[in-house]
Enzyme design. Structure first.
Site, PDB file in Angstrom:
ATOM      1  N   GLY A   1      31.383  24.809 -25.425  1.00 33.15           N
ATOM      2  CA  GLY A   1      30.590  25.257 -24.272  1.00 33.15           C
ATOM      3  C   GLY A   1      29.730  24.137 -23.704  1.00 33.15           C
ATOM      4  O   GLY A   1      29.310  23.224 -24.418  1.00 33.15           O
TER       5      GLY A   1
ATOM      6  N   ARG B   1      38.108  24.277 -25.707  1.00 25.50           N
ATOM      7  CA  ARG B   1      37.865  24.802 -27.049  1.00 25.50           C
ATOM      8  C   ARG B   1      39.079  24.660 -27.968  1.00 25.50           C
ATOM      9  O   ARG B   1      39.173  25.336 -28.984  1.00 25.50           O
ATOM     10  CB  ARG B   1      37.445  26.266 -26.969  1.00 25.50           C
ATOM     11  CG  ARG B   1      36.053  26.493 -26.357  1.00 25.50           C
ATOM     12  CD  ARG B   1      35.511  27.856 -26.696  1.00 25.50           C
ATOM     13  NE  ARG B   1      34.238  28.140 -26.046  1.00 25.50           N
ATOM     14  CZ  ARG B   1      33.050  27.773 -26.529  1.00 25.50           C
ATOM     15  NH1 ARG B   1      32.978  27.107 -27.659  1.00 25.50           N
ATOM     16  NH2 ARG B   1      31.943  28.080 -25.878  1.00 25.50           N
TER      17      ARG B   1
ATOM     18  N   ASP C   1      31.456  23.709 -35.236  1.00 28.30           N
ATOM     19  CA  ASP C   1      32.898  23.714 -35.503  1.00 28.30           C
ATOM     20  C   ASP C   1      33.555  22.406 -35.054  1.00 28.30           C
ATOM     21  O   ASP C   1      34.393  21.854 -35.763  1.00 28.30           O
ATOM     22  CB  ASP C   1      33.570  24.895 -34.781  1.00 28.30           C
ATOM     23  CG  ASP C   1      33.313  26.215 -35.512  1.00 28.30           C
ATOM     24  OD1 ASP C   1      33.224  26.195 -36.762  1.00 28.30           O
ATOM     25  OD2 ASP C   1      33.189  27.256 -34.845  1.00 28.30           O
TER      26      ASP C   1
ATOM     27  N   LYS D   1      25.787  18.898 -30.182  1.00 24.06           N
ATOM     28  CA  LYS D   1      25.622  19.628 -28.920  1.00 24.06           C
ATOM     29  C   LYS D   1      25.677  21.123 -29.145  1.00 24.06           C
ATOM     30  O   LYS D   1      26.488  21.583 -29.937  1.00 24.06           O
ATOM     31  CB  LYS D   1      26.777  19.240 -27.989  1.00 24.06           C
ATOM     32  CG  LYS D   1      26.865  20.034 -26.746  1.00 24.06           C
ATOM     33  CD  LYS D   1      28.256  20.656 -26.519  1.00 24.06           C
ATOM     34  CE  LYS D   1      28.607  21.759 -27.476  1.00 24.06           C
ATOM     35  NZ  LYS D   1      29.759  22.569 -27.103  1.00 24.06           N
ATOM     36  N   THR D   2      24.866  21.897 -28.558  1.00 23.07           N
ATOM     37  CA  THR D   2      25.023  23.326 -28.312  1.00 23.07           C
ATOM     38  C   THR D   2      23.691  23.911 -27.854  1.00 23.07           C
ATOM     39  O   THR D   2      22.648  23.624 -28.451  1.00 23.07           O
ATOM     40  CB  THR D   2      25.553  24.152 -29.510  1.00 23.07           C
ATOM     41  OG1 THR D   2      25.588  25.527 -29.121  1.00 23.07           O
ATOM     42  CG2 THR D   2      24.738  24.037 -30.790  1.00 23.07           C
TER      43      THR D   2
ATOM     44  N   ASP E   1      22.963  26.788 -28.278  1.00 20.72           N
ATOM     45  CA  ASP E   1      22.611  27.836 -29.256  1.00 20.72           C
ATOM     46  C   ASP E   1      21.520  27.403 -30.237  1.00 20.72           C
ATOM     47  O   ASP E   1      20.884  28.246 -30.858  1.00 20.72           O
ATOM     48  CB  ASP E   1      23.846  28.259 -30.050  1.00 20.72           C
ATOM     49  CG  ASP E   1      24.925  28.852 -29.164  1.00 20.72           C
ATOM     50  OD1 ASP E   1      24.652  29.090 -27.970  1.00 20.72           O
ATOM     51  OD2 ASP E   1      26.039  29.075 -29.659  1.00 20.72           O
TER      52      ASP E   1
HETATM   53  P1  FBP Z   1      29.103  26.057 -28.036  1.00 18.92           P
HETATM   54  O1  FBP Z   1      28.702  26.552 -29.382  1.00 18.92           O
HETATM   55  O2  FBP Z   1      30.503  25.616 -27.953  1.00 18.92           O
HETATM   56  O3  FBP Z   1      28.139  25.029 -27.532  1.00 18.92           O
HETATM   57  O4  FBP Z   1      28.993  27.261 -26.988  1.00 18.92           O
HETATM   58  C1  FBP Z   1      27.873  28.044 -26.911  1.00 18.92           C
HETATM   59  C2  FBP Z   1      28.050  29.255 -26.056  1.00 18.92           C
HETATM   60  O5  FBP Z   1      27.392  29.069 -24.825  1.00 18.92           O
HETATM   61  C3  FBP Z   1      27.546  30.507 -26.761  1.00 18.92           C
HETATM   62  O6  FBP Z   1      26.168  30.671 -26.596  1.00 18.92           O
HETATM   63  C4  FBP Z   1      28.386  31.581 -26.134  1.00 18.92           C
HETATM   64  O7  FBP Z   1      28.545  32.680 -27.003  1.00 18.92           O
HETATM   65  C5  FBP Z   1      29.694  30.902 -25.893  1.00 18.92           C
HETATM   66  O8  FBP Z   1      29.415  29.532 -25.764  1.00 18.92           O
HETATM   67  C6  FBP Z   1      30.401  31.387 -24.669  1.00 18.92           C
HETATM   68  O9  FBP Z   1      31.652  30.811 -24.615  1.00 18.92           O
HETATM   69  P2  FBP Z   1      32.543  30.630 -23.326  1.00 18.92           P
HETATM   70  O10 FBP Z   1      32.060  29.414 -22.637  1.00 18.92           O
HETATM   71  O11 FBP Z   1      33.903  30.393 -23.876  1.00 18.92           O
HETATM   72  O12 FBP Z   1      32.402  31.839 -22.496  1.00 18.92           O
END
Ligand code: FBP
Length: 555
Positions: free
Chosen positions: A84, A148, A179, A205-206, A208
């Site tokens: 993400g 992803r 991951d 990165k994230t 979250d």
């Molecule tokens: P990452 O862990 O890859 O940084 O993504 C975080 C996130 O934004 C989460 O908060 C959310 O649940 C998910 O990605 C949403 O995924 P997508 O972009 O595939 O809709």
């Protein structure tokens, strides 16, 4: 391309850096490390990258800088954005670019396009100065795109070797979450076993905020995303306090961990903030959560306040113990399940799922509104996780609260009005223009990665810490990725993975919420209105890190 005045101004912002990164550096190795848990298994799986020392970067005296530069042979690096979006990704890449060019102007940076699949399929682009300049201090991952795709099969790793050889790439930098950094480590180990001479470096990165530990103080993007959501929450609170007629149920991204919801609560002081980790620890049911919300609504209503705000972490549903069992069963059942995928229509899928679940889970599954039950069986992400961003928990809670209030009303125990609005904030913050904190932090992460590469390191994550101090005092270095690993069940199998950091119920950020939430829930007004991120002005307005980081570091 047309630009806003702020975009133009930000293009020339020069990120602030730790003193240690402002010239040539020397890498100092610390003690050997071990994984956070399951040491024997991790050691066996990573014989070449296990136990490496933590690295700290120290400045080299000016007189030695030129001689060090001239010794550097030119080399090429490939970079991948994985998962993400998170504000600051472009700054990691510009830091990497500037770091490489400072070592030797003939060094080249290639971007693999569309995430890890770019490495496998050989889709790439050389990142030149003119491209990089367009993206400095901007949000988004659009410079090269993200994806992803999971890098886990040896044929993918071997394709990577071929592409890197063609491009003369000495190191691959993977910018990703837990991951993706786990995969970076698997790749580093494989390349060492193959003796192909390709190094792999990860970057944390994230949005979250769940990729953090003893060494990594925060993942990048968390700061900007939380500040963006907190601004929106503050605006909603001001509206609620003006109109005095709506309860706002606001779900916030963050996948499993509740760090984003907690940080937004610390910044904006809503009436209620649910924390998934607490729900799990107290073994709460959905009904318990509803009762807690209803109590606050009735109390405020008794004082004429038929409005308020409730923050709901995205992953809440997975932390309700009975739901967790159900989701785990669904994860195991649906992983690579072609029979399920081939079924025609929602009803057939629902019947199939019901026939395979244990009795308790089946009962729970049947009791859920059909829409929510269906959302639980939607496609998994490539890591086998349920896609929590697609489960509309805020609507589920509104529905249940409404039902409960109707019963209370019929009994004469609720005399007020309940009108609810639902919101989901996630994508609104993932590509925001990085705050000064993220712009500076990310740029330093990129520069640090170049030094790790130049020193021949692999299996490391680029590390910048001491983040509550002014950026000049930040400490740069590298942390072996194996140090953060343990064994966990994924897609039904035990796998080595980086341990996810959930909200610590004994930690200072949660304690602060715990100590203040009764006051915030009471029939009075304690909202804070954080306002938008500021880029220019006094440091106390523009350069503050998150409240989480400050509280965790005892500030
Ligand atoms: P990452 O862990 O890859 O940084 O993504 C975080 C996130 O934004 C989460 O908060 C959310 O649940 C998910 O990605 C949403 O995924 P997508 O972009 O595939 O809709």
């Amino acid at each position: 391309m047309q630009k806003s005045p702020l975009q133009i101004a930000r293009q020339s912002y020069q990120p602030k850096m730790p003193v240690a990164l402002q010239g040539a550096v020397r890498l100092v190795e610390g003690e050997k490390t071990q994984s956070v848990a399951d040491q024997e298994e991790i050691k066996k799986l990573f014989p070449n990258t296990y136990g490496l020392p933590v690295i700290t970067m120290e400045p080299v005296a000016e007189s030695k800088v030129e001689s060090q530069k001239s010794k550097e042979e030119p080399f090429n690096v490939g970079v991948i954005l994985s998962g993400g979006q998170a504000p600051g990704g472009h700054n990691v890449i510009s830091g990497l670019f500037d770091g490489l060019k400072a070592l030797n102007p003939n060094n080249k940076l290639y971007g693999f396009l569309g995430g890890p699949s770019g490495l496998i399929d050989g889709k790439y682009q050389e990142l030149t100065a003119s491209i990089i300049d367009e993206y400095r201090n901007t949000g988004g991952f659009d410079i090269i795109g993200s994806g992803r795709t999971k890098l886990e099969e040896t044929w993918q790793f071997d394709n990577g070797i071929e592409i890197c050889k063609q491009l003369g790439i000495k190191a691959v930098v993977i910018i990703g979450g837990d991951d993706s950094n786990t995969n970076a480590c698997v790749l580093a180990e494989y390349y060492l076993q193959k003796k192909c001479g390709i190094q792999v470096i990860g970057c944390p990165k994230t949005i979250d905020g769940d990729l953090k530990n003893e060494m990594i103080e925060t993942s990048f993007g968390f700061d900007t995303a939380c500040k963006t959501y907190a601004e929106l929450i503050g605006n909603i609170q001001r509206d609620a306090n003006s109109a005095k007629k709506y309860w706002h149920f606001i779900r916030l991204m963050g996948r499993s961990a509740s760090h984003i919801a907690l940080e937004c609560a610390l910044q904006s002081q809503p009436n209620i903030c649910l924390i998934s980790e607490e729900v799990e620890a107290k073994r709460m049911t959905l009904n318990d959560i509803v009762e807690e919300i209803v109590k606050v609504i009735v109390d405020r209503s008794n004082h004429g306040m038929n409005f308020g705000t409730i923050l709901i972490p995205e992953g809440l549903i997975e932390f309700i113990p009975a739901m967790r069992v159900l989701i785990q069963e669904l994860n195991d059942l649906l992983a690579n399940n072609e029979e399920f995928a081939g079924l025609d229509g929602d009803d057939a899928k629902r019947e199939y799922v019901k026939s395979k679940l244990t009795t308790a889970s089946c009962e729970l599954y049947r009791s859920l509104p059909k829409g929510i039950a269906r959302q639980l069986t939607l496609d998994r992400d490539p890591h086998g996780n349920v896609m929590v961003s697609q489960i509309e928990t805020e609507k589920l809670l509104i529905e249940m609260v409404q039902k409960r209030l109707a019963v209370l009303k019929a009994n004469g125990e609720f005399k007020g009005k309940f009108s609810a609005l639902n919101h989901f904030f996630g994508y609104e913050g993932r590509c925001a223009m990085p705050s000064n904190f993220d712009a500076d932090y990310c740029y330093s992460i990129g520069v640090t990665a170049t030094h790790l590469i130049a020193a021949g390191k692999t299996g490391y994550m680029s590390l910048v810490r001491n983040l509550t101090k002014p950026s000049s005092e930040w400490i740069a270095g590298g942390v072996p990725i194996t140090m953060m690993m343990n064994m966990e069940k994924r897609n039904g199998k035990m796998k080595p993975v980086i341990q996810k950091a959930l909200v610590d119920l004994n930690g200072a950020p949660f304690k602060y919420l715990q100590d203040h939430r009764a006051k915030w829930a009471a029939p009075s007004t304690n909202y804070i209105y954080p306002g938008p991120i500021q880029y220019y002005g006094p440091a106390e307005v523009c350069d503050q890190p998150t409240r989480t980081l400050l509280l965790e570091r005892g500030k």
